[in-house]
Write an enzyme that holds these catalytic residues in place. Structure first.
Site, PDB file in Angstrom:
ATOM      1  N   ASP A 169     -82.883  57.648  68.304  1.00  0.00           N
ATOM      2  CA  ASP A 169     -83.880  56.696  67.761  1.00  0.00           C
ATOM      3  C   ASP A 169     -83.538  55.243  68.000  1.00  0.00           C
ATOM      4  O   ASP A 169     -84.419  54.389  67.922  1.00  0.00           O
ATOM      5  CB  ASP A 169     -83.983  56.779  66.227  1.00  0.00           C
ATOM      6  CG  ASP A 169     -84.042  58.158  65.710  1.00  0.00           C
ATOM      7  OD1 ASP A 169     -84.235  59.059  66.526  1.00  0.00           O
ATOM      8  OD2 ASP A 169     -83.911  58.319  64.483  1.00  0.00           O
ATOM      9  N   GLU A 189     -85.100  57.220  77.276  1.00  0.00           N
ATOM     10  CA  GLU A 189     -85.188  58.667  77.078  1.00  0.00           C
ATOM     11  C   GLU A 189     -84.516  58.963  75.759  1.00  0.00           C
ATOM     12  O   GLU A 189     -83.319  58.739  75.613  1.00  0.00           O
ATOM     13  CB  GLU A 189     -84.523  59.397  78.257  1.00  0.00           C
ATOM     14  CG  GLU A 189     -84.923  60.867  78.319  1.00  0.00           C
ATOM     15  CD  GLU A 189     -83.967  61.750  77.567  1.00  0.00           C
ATOM     16  OE1 GLU A 189     -84.259  62.067  76.383  1.00  0.00           O
ATOM     17  OE2 GLU A 189     -82.925  62.127  78.124  1.00  0.00           O
ATOM     18  N   ASN A 209     -73.557  62.527  75.699  1.00  0.00           N
ATOM     19  CA  ASN A 209     -73.510  63.888  76.268  1.00  0.00           C
ATOM     20  C   ASN A 209     -73.333  63.928  77.781  1.00  0.00           C
ATOM     21  O   ASN A 209     -72.885  64.931  78.324  1.00  0.00           O
ATOM     22  CB  ASN A 209     -74.717  64.728  75.810  1.00  0.00           C
ATOM     23  CG  ASN A 209     -76.042  64.168  76.272  1.00  0.00           C
ATOM     24  OD1 ASN A 209     -76.123  63.038  76.745  1.00  0.00           O
ATOM     25  ND2 ASN A 209     -77.091  64.951  76.120  1.00  0.00           N
ATOM     26  N   TYR A 210     -73.718  62.846  78.459  1.00  0.00           N
ATOM     27  CA  TYR A 210     -73.474  62.722  79.905  1.00  0.00           C
ATOM     28  C   TYR A 210     -73.003  61.299  80.183  1.00  0.00           C
ATOM     29  O   TYR A 210     -73.720  60.529  80.832  1.00  0.00           O
ATOM     30  CB  TYR A 210     -74.756  62.997  80.704  1.00  0.00           C
ATOM     31  CG  TYR A 210     -75.165  64.441  80.828  1.00  0.00           C
ATOM     32  CD1 TYR A 210     -74.585  65.257  81.797  1.00  0.00           C
ATOM     33  CD2 TYR A 210     -76.147  64.982  80.011  1.00  0.00           C
ATOM     34  CE1 TYR A 210     -74.978  66.580  81.932  1.00  0.00           C
ATOM     35  CE2 TYR A 210     -76.542  66.301  80.139  1.00  0.00           C
ATOM     36  CZ  TYR A 210     -75.948  67.095  81.110  1.00  0.00           C
ATOM     37  OH  TYR A 210     -76.344  68.403  81.247  1.00  0.00           O
ATOM     38  N   LYS A 215     -72.911  49.473  79.051  1.00  0.00           N
ATOM     39  CA  LYS A 215     -72.339  49.632  77.707  1.00  0.00           C
ATOM     40  C   LYS A 215     -72.258  51.137  77.477  1.00  0.00           C
ATOM     41  O   LYS A 215     -73.264  51.791  77.164  1.00  0.00           O
ATOM     42  CB  LYS A 215     -73.232  48.948  76.660  1.00  0.00           C
ATOM     43  CG  LYS A 215     -72.943  49.343  75.209  1.00  0.00           C
ATOM     44  CD  LYS A 215     -71.580  48.912  74.722  1.00  0.00           C
ATOM     45  CE  LYS A 215     -71.301  49.320  73.281  1.00  0.00           C
ATOM     46  NZ  LYS A 215     -70.973  50.761  73.106  1.00  0.00           N
ATOM     47  N   CYS A 224     -80.625  66.764  75.556  1.00  0.00           N
ATOM     48  CA  CYS A 224     -81.995  66.367  75.172  1.00  0.00           C
ATOM     49  C   CYS A 224     -82.973  67.441  75.589  1.00  0.00           C
ATOM     50  O   CYS A 224     -83.974  67.676  74.927  1.00  0.00           O
ATOM     51  CB  CYS A 224     -82.375  65.061  75.861  1.00  0.00           C
ATOM     52  SG  CYS A 224     -81.304  63.727  75.398  1.00  0.00           S
ATOM     53  N   THR A 225     -82.689  68.098  76.716  1.00  0.00           N
ATOM     54  CA  THR A 225     -83.599  69.093  77.278  1.00  0.00           C
ATOM     55  C   THR A 225     -83.292  70.514  76.801  1.00  0.00           C
ATOM     56  O   THR A 225     -83.822  71.470  77.367  1.00  0.00           O
ATOM     57  CB  THR A 225     -83.504  69.071  78.811  1.00  0.00           C
ATOM     58  OG1 THR A 225     -82.129  69.144  79.154  1.00  0.00           O
ATOM     59  CG2 THR A 225     -84.128  67.833  79.413  1.00  0.00           C
TER      60      THR A 225
END
Ligand code: G3P
Length: 496
Positions: free
Chosen positions: A247, A264, A169-170, A192, A298-299
């Site tokens: 996960d 994270e 996502n980033y 990676k 995530c936030t």
């Protein structure tokens, strides 16, 4: 344009090269990995499928390069980082283009990610110069039984080789948030990138190449997780892993050796809304927090816990705003764009179906076309529904009506995750009490959860992660303390 102009070196035919020893290379595997455009669902790019042997070589070079980099003056390391930041910003357009094609990030947000990344690199260079230039001096006679015969000098030294694994996502911003602290602290860096996002990351790495960092100091290996994933994370040459993702991070932390880990791993950020909250402010933040980048943060706000007495009004206000969200292609800068993959869309759909079967109230009709899922607000969600606990990583947001603040806190704390959360109330005293009671790494008062500004500490509790990020914390995490003790034959204050 991506892969052209200054970026022509990183492409061979239709396959992007990997970066090792200061050069762009083709893998000896002769194989490539396809990157599917989430919008067209067709192959957009290809990257090298690196081999384990190539990983070994990269690790050797990283180790050698780090030794001389650690001896490079701090101001010089900072100078190169500032240069890389400027080059990155200069080339924001082609990198943003890759973000649009690889991960369907809306066009304007894609540019913002690159600019934010340049700023992050510069800020890290400045912060590093300050905090790494300082150490600690202790004298022995403060501890019982000691005379002033020992002078202890402490400073921070690099860990060695840092392995950075950012998420899709980033792929640029969460890569530089690992690269810049690693480098300023005197480490070398092996990146990676995520498969989806790899080409954006390769372009970003080329900006560091153009800045003139020493050979082998930064490497970027691409390929299949099944071939090089565990091999990288369990590699004896790695001295620290900084990972952002799902996960997989839990599995990595179980397999990694005795090295510092920064992880994270997502969240189920709750938004607790009290009766006295400014509901217009709440609705605006729910839209921004829950639906920006189609909920793939995530936030992101991932569950609304609203007091029953104001729930009807809030749901109505959010519904009105959802209706105004534009849905479509990232090139058109739509608010809601296709989610990253078909499997992700299928997973989201599974959560929606489960909620439907168990009686959630659909505020909009569920609509999907390929990977594109229309924004959906689910009211009257109950704890027996999967959507109450699992993170969809998509534009679907559950509302749970609560009858007491304690009920909201209980739901928030019963989650396996503990990244961020937010509370909306005009009563600051109550907000502080609730913040203390919420088991999350950060609580935002009267605003949606967010990581930035990027120098703020960023951390998760429970399954949301290990360690803390943010510029200062990342630099500190990528160093270790070294002390030199000067032993004097007589206490130092005896003369005169
Ligand atoms: O890993 C954090 C990321 O998913 C969210 O970052 O800046 O959108 O709050 P941000």
């Amino acid at each position: 344009m991506a892969g052209t102009g200054v970026f022509a070196d990183i492409l061979d035919g239709d396959v992007y090269k990997y970066y090792a020893d200061g050069e762009w290379k083709n893998s000896s595997s002769g194989k490539s990995v396809a990157i599917i455009n989430p919008t067209t669902r067709k192959t957009q790019y290809k990257v090298q499928a690196c081999t384990q042997e190539e990983v070994n070589k990269v690790m050797d070079s990283a180790k050698t390069a780090q030794k001389s980099w650690a001896k490079t003056p701090l101001w010089k390391r900072a100078e190169l980082l500032h240069k890389a930041a400027a080059i990155l910003k200069e080339h924001k357009a082609p990198i943003a283009e890759c973000l649009v094609k690889e991960i369907a990030k809306p066009a304007k947000d894609a540019v913002t990610e690159v600019v934010r990344s340049g700023d992050l690199v510069s800020y890290t260079a400045e912060e590093g110069v300050r905090i790494l230039g300082e150490g600690k001096f202790l004298v022995s006679d403060s501890f019982p039984g000691n005379q002033r015969t020992k002078y202890c000098l402490s400073s921070k030294i690099p860990l060695g080789v840092i392995l950075a694994i950012p998420p899709f996502n980033y792929p640029v911003n969460l890569a530089v948030s690992k690269i810049a602290p690693a480098l300023i602290a005197g480490n070398s860096l092996v990146l990676k990138p995520p498969t989806q996002g790899a080409v954006s990351a390769l372009h970003m790495v080329h900006c560091f190449h153009l800045a003139g960092f020493p050979k082998g100091l930064i490497s970027c290996v691409t390929g299949k997780g099944s071939e090089i994933g565990d091999f990288l994370t369990m590699h004896p040459g790695v001295n620290c892993i900084s990972f952002t993702g799902g996960d997989t991070g839990i599995a990595i932390s179980k397999k990694a050796g005795m090295i510092p880990l920064q992880m994270e791993l997502g969240g189920k950020d709750a938004c607790i809304v009290l009766e006295d909250a400014d509901l217009d402010l709440v609705a605006a933040n729910i839209i921004k927090g829950g639906f920006s980048y189609s909920g793939q943060r995530c936030t992101a706000v991932k569950v609304i816990l609203v007091m029953e007495s104001v729930a009807d009004v809030l749901v109505e206000k959010v519904k009105e705003k959802v209706a105004k969200l534009t849905v479509g292609a990232p090139e058109d800068d739509c608010d809601i764009t296709p989610v990253v993959s078909e499997s992700s869309a299928n997973f989201i759909e599974g959560l929606v179906k489960d909620a439907k079967e168990k009686g959630a109230k659909f505020c909009q009709e569920y609509k999907r076309d390929g990977n594109l899922i229309w924004p959906l607000l689910l009211d009257n969600v109950r704890p027996d529904m999967r959507i109450a606990w699992e993170e969809p990583f998509g534009p679907v947001l559950p509302v749970i009506r609560i009858n007491s603040v304690e009920e909201g806190i209980h739901h928030c704390n019963a989650s396996n995750f503990g990244l961020q959360g937010c509370v909306f109330t005009k009563d600051v005293n109550k907000a502080i009490l609730i913040s203390d009671a919420m088991e999350t790494g950060t609580v935002q008062i009267n605003s949606a959860p967010a990581r930035g500004p990027d120098h703020f500490p960023f951390q998760g509790l429970k399954d949301s992660g290990i360690g803390s990020q943010g510029v200062t914390n990342s630099i500190n995490m990528m160093t270790k303390m070294k002390t030199t003790v000067i032993n004097l034959p007589t206490p130092s204050y005896t003369m005169g």
